[in-house]
Design a protein around this motif. Structure first.
Motif, mmCIF file in Angstrom:
data_model
loop_
_atom_site.group_PDB
_atom_site.id
_atom_site.type_symbol
_atom_site.label_atom_id
_atom_site.label_comp_id
_atom_site.label_asym_id
_atom_site.label_seq_id
_atom_site.Cartn_x
_atom_site.Cartn_y
_atom_site.Cartn_z
ATOM 1 N N TYR A 194 -94.293 -16.293 -37.981
ATOM 2 C CA TYR A 194 -95.166 -15.496 -38.819
ATOM 3 C C TYR A 194 -94.985 -14.153 -37.789
ATOM 4 O O TYR A 194 -96.341 -13.249 -38.135
ATOM 5 N N GLN A 226 -96.020 -11.212 -39.918
ATOM 6 C CA GLN A 226 -97.284 -11.030 -40.478
ATOM 7 C C GLN A 226 -98.432 -9.811 -40.759
ATOM 8 O O GLN A 226 -98.864 -9.220 -41.607
ATOM 9 N N ILE A 244 -94.764 -14.807 -55.317
ATOM 10 C CA ILE A 244 -95.368 -15.264 -55.640
ATOM 11 C C ILE A 244 -95.032 -15.589 -57.810
ATOM 12 O O ILE A 244 -95.758 -14.189 -57.626
ATOM 13 N N HIS A 263 -104.061 -22.353 -54.036
ATOM 14 C CA HIS A 263 -103.816 -21.913 -53.200
ATOM 15 C C HIS A 263 -102.336 -20.843 -53.260
ATOM 16 O O HIS A 263 -102.217 -19.983 -52.364
ATOM 17 N N LEU A 264 -102.148 -20.833 -54.093
ATOM 18 C CA LEU A 264 -101.280 -18.989 -54.729
ATOM 19 C C LEU A 264 -101.133 -18.334 -55.941
ATOM 20 O O LEU A 264 -101.114 -17.405 -55.393
ATOM 21 N N TYR A 274 -98.163 -12.611 -52.149
ATOM 22 C CA TYR A 274 -97.100 -13.308 -51.325
ATOM 23 C C TYR A 274 -97.207 -13.560 -50.180
ATOM 24 O O TYR A 274 -98.195 -14.229 -49.509
ATOM 25 N N LYS A 275 -96.419 -14.379 -50.317
ATOM 26 C CA LYS A 275 -95.691 -15.553 -48.837
ATOM 27 C C LYS A 275 -95.334 -14.921 -48.248
ATOM 28 O O LYS A 275 -94.296 -14.400 -48.405
ATOM 29 N N ASP A 309 -93.833 -19.933 -45.982
ATOM 30 C CA ASP A 309 -95.105 -21.369 -45.872
ATOM 31 C C ASP A 309 -96.234 -20.718 -46.256
ATOM 32 O O ASP A 309 -96.873 -21.216 -46.382
ATOM 33 N N ARG A 310 -96.305 -19.608 -45.965
ATOM 34 C CA ARG A 310 -97.449 -19.135 -45.692
ATOM 35 C C ARG A 310 -98.122 -18.282 -46.320
ATOM 36 O O ARG A 310 -97.439 -17.328 -46.620
ATOM 37 N N VAL A 311 -99.213 -18.526 -47.161
ATOM 38 C CA VAL A 311 -100.204 -17.757 -48.323
ATOM 39 C C VAL A 311 -100.361 -15.920 -47.761
ATOM 40 O O VAL A 311 -101.163 -16.531 -46.752
ATOM 41 N N PRO A 329 -103.008 -13.729 -52.209
ATOM 42 C CA PRO A 329 -102.566 -14.624 -53.550
ATOM 43 C C PRO A 329 -102.720 -13.722 -54.708
ATOM 44 O O PRO A 329 -102.628 -12.430 -54.593
#
Lengths: 195, 195
Positions: free
Chosen positions: B88, B91, B143, B153-154, B179-180, B183-185, B188
């Motif tokens: 990440y 990020q 997403i 979650h999204l 955007y993710k 595997d991490r959002v 949302p």
């Protein structure tokens, strides 16, 4: 046994001989004296045991010290690696973004001929500023060029030339922006240098 | 290292057997020779010394085992932390870039009224694609929204409504892209959901 020895005076000389012979044997073989004197043997066994345990203690303590030192070294290295990884974490993405930024720079150099174009360019300039700001907040800096002394760590000279008012070995033109991430050069700038 | 330890343990076990055999003799011989032998003091001192050394060996070996186990745990954790930091790593920069990308998306929605505008927009679309591609190569994904079942979650539902041809609890409109990162959002998407 002592009494027996006193009583058998005749055998003293013989025993002395035997004893001295035994002493020599003792040096060679402790096992034989063991049979002759069980108490002494227990003590010497105990002493051997003590010596062996002492060396075991020493060994396992020096092993412990080594492992502890290794552990400390590992921790220090892991911390340094983590700091460095943290410091330059965005380098990969930044390198990927730079070509887009170059094209962005070029696209914004268009001369607007009407109102709509002007308004679109203004919007795009705002997007560009936001993008540059995002990169800056992660530690990205443009490398300074024109007017600076040429520095091969920061500048890639693709041309040489003369320019009035510039000292020799000075950057006189920038062809492509260069970038640093904190103290690390991500890409040197492409420049023209005075002779 | 493991082998050494095994050997040491085997030696210790053997020594322990020998010792217990000796102990039986000791019990007998101590009764017989207690007063006669001046070595008894020395011997009992030696035995105390042995007992103390044995517990020292045991202690430092169990300490060694603990430190080794701590070391292994630390290594495993450091590896996992490094992997996660690596995964990440971008990020922060991505989060900073997203608002610029939102504005970029909006700016590109202008209807071109003349050739220059059209050409500028084409250039900007290319820059936009490059930027999205750079983010993608770092693991950033848009997403999916319209037509998908609403997933808290999204998706962030900011409106509800009816729409023909959509099942209930389905995303029917997207207001802002989400955007993710892998595997991490990261953010949302803001959507309208069917009732």
């Amino acid at each position: 046994m002592e009494n027996e020895k006193d009583l058998n005076e005749r055998d003293l000389a013989k025993e002395a001989e035997e004893k001295s012979a035994l002493s020599e044997e003792e040096i060679l073989s402790q096992e034989e004296t063991a049979e002759a004197e069980p108490e002494t043997d227990e003590l010497s066994e105990a002493r051997e045991k003590i010596a062996s345990l002492e060396s075991q203690v020493e060994e396992s303590e020096s092993k412990l010290l080594r492992v502890q030192a290794d552990f400390e070294n590992y921790k220090r290295r892991a911390r340094m690696d983590a700091e460095s990884a943290q410091k330059y974490r965005a380098q990969n993405l930044i390198s990927e973004i730079l070509p887009a930024l170059d094209n962005f720079d070029r696209a914004l150099k268009v001369e607007a001929s009407d109102e709509q174009t002007k308004s679109i360019l203004q919007g795009m300039e705002m997007v560009h500023r936001q993008l540059v700001q995002a990169l800056k907040s992660e530690g990205v800096e443009e490398i300074e060029t024109v007017g600076k002394t040429f520095d091969p760590h920061l500048h890639q000279a693709v041309m040489q030339g003369e320019e009035e008012g510039f000292e020799p070995n000075t950057v006189i033109e920038e062809f492509q922006k260069g970038y640093k991430l904190k103290d690390r050069v991500i890409r040197p700038s492409m420049v023209k240098v005075s002779q």
